[in-house]
Design a protein around this motif. Structure first.
Motif, PDB file in Angstrom:
ATOM      1  N   LEU A 172     -24.655  42.095 -64.094  1.00  0.00           N
ATOM      2  CA  LEU A 172     -23.649  41.042 -63.978  1.00  0.00           C
ATOM      3  C   LEU A 172     -23.757  40.389 -62.611  1.00  0.00           C
ATOM      4  CD1 LEU A 172     -20.345  42.658 -65.342  1.00  0.00           C
ATOM      5  CD2 LEU A 172     -21.664  40.854 -66.449  1.00  0.00           C
ATOM      6  N   GLU A 173     -23.295  39.175 -62.523  1.00  0.00           N
ATOM      7  CA  GLU A 173     -23.078  38.526 -61.240  1.00  0.00           C
ATOM      8  C   GLU A 173     -21.598  38.214 -61.154  1.00  0.00           C
ATOM      9  OE1 GLU A 173     -25.555  35.177 -60.586  1.00  0.00           O
ATOM     10  OE2 GLU A 173     -27.427  36.310 -60.736  1.00  0.00           O
ATOM     11  N   CYS A 174     -20.967  38.617 -60.056  1.00  0.00           N
ATOM     12  CA  CYS A 174     -19.517  38.489 -59.931  1.00  0.00           C
ATOM     13  C   CYS A 174     -19.132  37.794 -58.634  1.00  0.00           C
ATOM     14  CB  CYS A 174     -18.852  39.862 -59.967  1.00  0.00           C
ATOM     15  SG  CYS A 174     -19.175  40.825 -61.456  1.00  0.00           S
ATOM     16  N   GLU A 175     -17.896  37.309 -58.595  1.00  0.00           N
ATOM     17  CA  GLU A 175     -17.330  36.706 -57.402  1.00  0.00           C
ATOM     18  C   GLU A 175     -15.873  37.141 -57.248  1.00  0.00           C
ATOM     19  OE1 GLU A 175     -19.794  32.471 -57.245  1.00  0.00           O
ATOM     20  OE2 GLU A 175     -17.793  32.544 -58.162  1.00  0.00           O
ATOM     21  N   LEU A 176     -15.452  37.291 -56.004  1.00  0.00           N
ATOM     22  CA  LEU A 176     -14.043  37.499 -55.689  1.00  0.00           C
ATOM     23  C   LEU A 176     -13.483  36.146 -55.266  1.00  0.00           C
ATOM     24  CD1 LEU A 176     -11.532  39.255 -55.097  1.00  0.00           C
ATOM     25  CD2 LEU A 176     -12.466  39.621 -52.790  1.00  0.00           C
ATOM     26  N   ILE A 177     -12.415  35.732 -55.916  1.00  0.00           N
ATOM     27  CA  ILE A 177     -11.864  34.392 -55.697  1.00  0.00           C
ATOM     28  C   ILE A 177     -10.398  34.490 -55.278  1.00  0.00           C
ATOM     29  CG2 ILE A 177     -11.271  32.202 -56.833  1.00  0.00           C
ATOM     30  CD1 ILE A 177     -13.706  32.597 -58.612  1.00  0.00           C
ATOM     31  N   SER A 178     -10.020  33.707 -54.276  1.00  0.00           N
ATOM     32  CA  SER A 178      -8.605  33.575 -53.925  1.00  0.00           C
ATOM     33  C   SER A 178      -8.058  32.344 -54.651  1.00  0.00           C
ATOM     34  CB  SER A 178      -8.426  33.420 -52.413  1.00  0.00           C
ATOM     35  OG  SER A 178      -8.953  32.185 -51.953  1.00  0.00           O
ATOM     36  N   VAL A 179      -6.883  32.507 -55.215  1.00  0.00           N
ATOM     37  CA  VAL A 179      -6.248  31.398 -55.935  1.00  0.00           C
ATOM     38  C   VAL A 179      -4.955  31.058 -55.196  1.00  0.00           C
ATOM     39  CG1 VAL A 179      -5.321  30.582 -58.129  1.00  0.00           C
ATOM     40  CG2 VAL A 179      -7.209  32.238 -58.103  1.00  0.00           C
ATOM     41  N   GLY A 180      -4.908  29.862 -54.627  1.00  0.00           N
ATOM     42  CA  GLY A 180      -3.757  29.445 -53.853  1.00  0.00           C
ATOM     43  C   GLY A 180      -2.564  29.102 -54.729  1.00  0.00           C
ATOM     44  N   LYS A 181      -1.388  29.045 -54.124  1.00  0.00           N
ATOM     45  CA  LYS A 181      -0.187  28.666 -54.855  1.00  0.00           C
ATOM     46  C   LYS A 181      -0.281  27.244 -55.388  1.00  0.00           C
ATOM     47  CE  LYS A 181       2.670  31.846 -52.174  1.00  0.00           C
ATOM     48  NZ  LYS A 181       3.776  31.998 -51.189  1.00  0.00           N
ATOM     49  N   SER A 182      -1.151  26.452 -54.765  1.00  0.00           N
ATOM     50  CA  SER A 182      -1.386  25.084 -55.226  1.00  0.00           C
ATOM     51  C   SER A 182      -2.400  25.035 -56.369  1.00  0.00           C
ATOM     52  CB  SER A 182      -1.899  24.227 -54.065  1.00  0.00           C
ATOM     53  OG  SER A 182      -3.176  24.686 -53.637  1.00  0.00           O
ATOM     54  N   GLY A 183      -3.008  26.185 -56.684  1.00  0.00           N
ATOM     55  CA  GLY A 183      -4.036  26.243 -57.717  1.00  0.00           C
ATOM     56  C   GLY A 183      -5.449  26.166 -57.165  1.00  0.00           C
ATOM     57  N   GLU A 184      -5.595  25.945 -55.848  1.00  0.00           N
ATOM     58  CA  GLU A 184      -6.923  25.844 -55.248  1.00  0.00           C
ATOM     59  C   GLU A 184      -7.638  27.191 -55.300  1.00  0.00           C
ATOM     60  OE1 GLU A 184      -8.852  23.951 -51.224  1.00  0.00           O
ATOM     61  OE2 GLU A 184      -7.010  25.127 -51.024  1.00  0.00           O
ATOM     62  N   ARG A 185      -8.896  27.160 -55.721  1.00  0.00           N
ATOM     63  CA  ARG A 185      -9.701  28.367 -55.865  1.00  0.00           C
ATOM     64  C   ARG A 185     -10.813  28.359 -54.813  1.00  0.00           C
ATOM     65  NH1 ARG A 185      -8.936  30.702 -60.945  1.00  0.00           N
ATOM     66  NH2 ARG A 185     -11.025  31.613 -60.960  1.00  0.00           N
ATOM     67  N   ARG A 186     -10.957  29.482 -54.118  1.00  0.00           N
ATOM     68  CA  ARG A 186     -12.004  29.617 -53.103  1.00  0.00           C
ATOM     69  C   ARG A 186     -12.795  30.909 -53.343  1.00  0.00           C
ATOM     70  NH1 ARG A 186     -11.395  26.319 -48.502  1.00  0.00           N
ATOM     71  NH2 ARG A 186      -9.367  25.294 -48.300  1.00  0.00           N
ATOM     72  N   VAL A 187     -14.103  30.801 -53.319  1.00  0.00           N
ATOM     73  CA  VAL A 187     -14.969  31.982 -53.453  1.00  0.00           C
ATOM     74  C   VAL A 187     -14.968  32.728 -52.124  1.00  0.00           C
ATOM     75  CG1 VAL A 187     -17.303  32.801 -53.872  1.00  0.00           C
ATOM     76  CG2 VAL A 187     -16.426  30.848 -55.160  1.00  0.00           C
ATOM     77  N   MET A 188     -14.624  34.016 -52.171  1.00  0.00           N
ATOM     78  CA  MET A 188     -14.572  34.838 -50.966  1.00  0.00           C
ATOM     79  C   MET A 188     -15.853  35.629 -50.749  1.00  0.00           C
ATOM     80  SD  MET A 188     -10.641  36.232 -51.232  1.00  0.00           S
ATOM     81  CE  MET A 188     -10.659  36.904 -49.565  1.00  0.00           C
ATOM     82  N   THR A 189     -16.461  36.095 -51.826  1.00  0.00           N
ATOM     83  CA  THR A 189     -17.728  36.810 -51.748  1.00  0.00           C
ATOM     84  C   THR A 189     -18.325  36.908 -53.139  1.00  0.00           C
ATOM     85  OG1 THR A 189     -18.843  38.824 -50.964  1.00  0.00           O
ATOM     86  CG2 THR A 189     -16.708  39.119 -52.014  1.00  0.00           C
ATOM     87  N   GLY A 190     -19.616  37.142 -53.206  1.00  0.00           N
ATOM     88  CA  GLY A 190     -20.293  37.297 -54.493  1.00  0.00           C
ATOM     89  C   GLY A 190     -21.305  38.422 -54.432  1.00  0.00           C
ATOM     90  N   TRP A 191     -21.635  39.010 -55.574  1.00  0.00           N
ATOM     91  CA  TRP A 191     -22.563  40.139 -55.592  1.00  0.00           C
ATOM     92  C   TRP A 191     -23.154  40.294 -56.988  1.00  0.00           C
ATOM     93  CZ3 TRP A 191     -17.334  40.356 -55.567  1.00  0.00           C
ATOM     94  CH2 TRP A 191     -16.706  41.002 -56.637  1.00  0.00           C
ATOM     95  N   SER A 192     -24.175  41.129 -57.074  1.00  0.00           N
ATOM     96  CA  SER A 192     -24.806  41.467 -58.342  1.00  0.00           C
ATOM     97  C   SER A 192     -24.469  42.909 -58.701  1.00  0.00           C
ATOM     98  CB  SER A 192     -26.327  41.316 -58.259  1.00  0.00           C
ATOM     99  OG  SER A 192     -26.697  39.981 -58.014  1.00  0.00           O
ATOM    100  N   VAL A 193     -24.165  43.155 -59.955  1.00  0.00           N
ATOM    101  CA  VAL A 193     -23.932  44.510 -60.457  1.00  0.00           C
ATOM    102  C   VAL A 193     -25.202  44.971 -61.158  1.00  0.00           C
ATOM    103  CG1 VAL A 193     -22.563  45.962 -61.994  1.00  0.00           C
ATOM    104  CG2 VAL A 193     -21.466  44.071 -60.765  1.00  0.00           C
ATOM    105  N   PRO A 194     -25.833  46.049 -60.703  1.00  0.00           N
ATOM    106  CA  PRO A 194     -27.053  46.538 -61.357  1.00  0.00           C
ATOM    107  C   PRO A 194     -26.720  47.117 -62.726  1.00  0.00           C
ATOM    108  CG  PRO A 194     -26.326  48.085 -59.682  1.00  0.00           C
ATOM    109  CD  PRO A 194     -25.440  46.881 -59.543  1.00  0.00           C
ATOM    110  N   PRO A 195     -27.726  47.317 -63.573  1.00  0.00           N
ATOM    111  CA  PRO A 195     -27.472  47.836 -64.927  1.00  0.00           C
ATOM    112  C   PRO A 195     -26.654  49.125 -64.942  1.00  0.00           C
ATOM    113  CG  PRO A 195     -29.721  47.049 -64.763  1.00  0.00           C
ATOM    114  CD  PRO A 195     -29.154  46.990 -63.371  1.00  0.00           C
ATOM    115  N   ALA A 196     -26.863  50.005 -63.960  1.00  0.00           N
ATOM    116  CA  ALA A 196     -26.136  51.283 -63.940  1.00  0.00           C
ATOM    117  C   ALA A 196     -24.647  51.093 -63.725  1.00  0.00           C
ATOM    118  CB  ALA A 196     -26.704  52.195 -62.854  1.00  0.00           C
TER     119      ALA A 196
END
Length: 238
Positions: A172-196
């Motif tokens: 998988l490829e994932c991201e951690l996102i902050s969602v503001g009270k205004s609805g604004e979305r910001r990517v905080m970090t991203g990473w890859s999940v290995p098969p294991a």
């Protein structure tokens, strides 16, 4: 942030050559740059050998040796050479910070997966795991067996968060996102999940990651862990 921050400041930071303003700015930059953190770790032994004072330290040594003086002069010359391209570099850096782009999303190929593995706590506690352990975790609500939580703190530049994630299988490829009270979305970090995967049978260690958002903590409604296909794996409300 008023101080000038460059990736080539890693060596100067490791040897304690940065002035206070530059040091504080570079420490904020470290939160957003996995490459600089990896390089800083590699330089720990070099700094120890040159200074003769053990591990990397933030303050400069009382009496720099000839090697330190040489590096200081070289760094000053490098800064003069880079002056012509400084404006372009800073514009790119501001764009990255404004978008909250960090860690895995700045790495290509296997780099993001390696950062994720480094933060999984296989050898001692990494900075993300330590921050999570020392903080007050906020439990999240996951789907399909996914669990986890966040430790968050308010910073002058925005919001710093450490994530713990378990019960997830790859690839998988994932991201951690902050969602503001205004609805604004910001990517905080991203990473890859290995098969294991992480926090599952056969791979019991959870994943620890941290990242930053330019959105102030008081303006954030919640955080999400989402896949590259848009599936929401975990929601953490504050």
């Amino acid at each position: 942030m008023t101080a000038r921050v460059e990736h080539t400041d890693v060596g100067a930071y490791a040897l304690g050559l940065l002035e206070e303003e530059d040091r504080e700015a570079f420490e904020a930059h470290l939160l957003l740059c996995g490459g600089c953190r990896a390089e800083l770790s590699d330089l720990a032994g070099v700094a120890s050998a040159l200074n003769g004072i053990g591990p990397v330290r933030e303050e400069p040594p009382p009496v720099p040796g000839p090697a330190i003086d040489l590096l200081r002069r070289k760094r000053a010359a490098d800064r003069r050479t880079r002056r012509g391209t400084f404006v372009i570099g800073m514009a790119a850096a501001v764009t990255l910070v404004a978008g909250g782009l960090t860690v895995g999303t700045q790495l290509s190929g296997g780099g993001a997966a390696q950062v994720a593995q480094d933060h999984a706590g296989h050898v001692g506690q990494g900075p993300a795991e330590q921050f999570y352990a020392d903080g007050r975790p906020i439990a999240g609500k996951g789907v399909d067996g996914v669990s986890g939580g966040l430790v968050v703190e308010s910073k002058g530049w925005g919001t710093h968060a450490a994530l713990k994630l378990a019960g997830v299988k790859g690839p998988l490829e994932c991201e951690l996102i902050s969602v503001g009270k205004s609805g604004e979305r910001r990517v905080m970090t991203g990473w890859s999940v290995p098969p294991a995967g992480y926090g599952v049978p056969g791979s019991p260690d959870p994943l620890y990651m941290h990242g930053g958002s330019a959105t102030p903590l008081k303006e954030i409604d919640h955080f999400e862990v989402v896949t590259s296909t848009g599936k929401r794996l975990l929601t953490v409300r504050i």
